[in-house]
Design a protein around this motif. Structure first.
Motif, short mmCIF file in Angstrom:
data_model
loop_
_atom_site.label_atom_id
_atom_site.label_comp_id
_atom_site.label_asym_id
_atom_site.label_seq_id
_atom_site.Cartn_x
_atom_site.Cartn_y
_atom_site.Cartn_z
N MET A 98 -26.21 15.66 16.02
CA MET A 98 -27.42 15.04 16.51
C MET A 98 -28.16 14.33 15.38
N ILE A 99 -28.45 15.03 14.30
CA ILE A 99 -29.19 14.44 13.19
C ILE A 99 -28.36 13.38 12.46
N PRO A 100 -27.06 13.60 12.19
CA PRO A 100 -26.29 12.53 11.53
C PRO A 100 -26.25 11.24 12.35
N LYS A 101 -26.12 11.37 13.66
CA LYS A 101 -26.09 10.18 14.52
C LYS A 101 -27.44 9.45 14.47
N MET A 102 -28.53 10.21 14.44
CA MET A 102 -29.87 9.63 14.37
C MET A 102 -30.09 8.94 13.02
N LEU A 103 -29.61 9.55 11.94
CA LEU A 103 -29.75 8.95 10.62
C LEU A 103 -28.94 7.66 10.49
N ILE A 104 -27.75 7.64 11.07
CA ILE A 104 -26.93 6.43 11.05
C ILE A 104 -27.61 5.33 11.83
N THR A 105 -28.16 5.67 13.00
CA THR A 105 -28.87 4.67 13.81
C THR A 105 -30.09 4.14 13.07
N LEU A 106 -30.83 5.01 12.44
CA LEU A 106 -32.00 4.59 11.67
C LEU A 106 -31.59 3.69 10.51
N GLY A 107 -30.49 4.02 9.85
CA GLY A 107 -30.00 3.20 8.76
C GLY A 107 -29.59 1.81 9.22
N VAL A 108 -28.91 1.74 10.35
CA VAL A 108 -28.50 0.44 10.89
C VAL A 108 -29.73 -0.38 11.27
N ILE A 109 -30.73 0.25 11.87
CA ILE A 109 -31.96 -0.46 12.23
C ILE A 109 -32.66 -0.98 10.99
N LEU A 110 -32.72 -0.17 9.95
CA LEU A 110 -33.36 -0.62 8.71
C LEU A 110 -32.61 -1.77 8.06
N ILE A 111 -31.29 -1.75 8.11
CA ILE A 111 -30.50 -2.86 7.57
C ILE A 111 -30.77 -4.13 8.36
N ILE A 112 -30.80 -4.03 9.67
CA ILE A 112 -31.07 -5.21 10.50
C ILE A 112 -32.47 -5.76 10.24
N VAL A 113 -33.45 -4.87 10.16
CA VAL A 113 -34.81 -5.30 9.88
C VAL A 113 -34.89 -5.96 8.50
N GLY A 114 -34.22 -5.39 7.53
CA GLY A 114 -34.21 -5.97 6.19
C GLY A 114 -33.59 -7.36 6.15
#
Length: 70
Positions: free
Chosen positions: A1-17
């Motif tokens: 659960m947490i690893p999937k959420m962290l990966i999603t957050l990382g992808v969102i941050l990359i896209i926003v960046g």
């Protein structure tokens, strides 16, 4: 659960960046009407009110949609 959420957050941050980097040339976030900029002799005060409101609304919509489809 947490690893999937962290990966999603990382992808969102990359896209926003990437959007911020590329879109910064076309969208002038931080220089909108309503942002307060006071320049004095030896000091500068900047308070991005409208930029903060727009970012807050966009993030609220994103989190609403994520919660809605989750």
């Amino acid at each position: 659960m947490i690893p999937k959420m962290l990966i999603t957050l990382g992808v969102i941050l990359i896209i926003v960046g990437l959007l911020w980097q590329v879109g910064g040339k076309y969208l002038s976030l931080g220089k909108l009407p309503g942002d307060i900029l006071v320049k004095r002799e030896n000091a500068t005060f900047y308070f991005p009110i409208m930029t903060s409101i727009i970012i807050s609304v966009v993030l609220s919509l994103i989190f609403f949609l994520i919660g809605r489809f989750r």
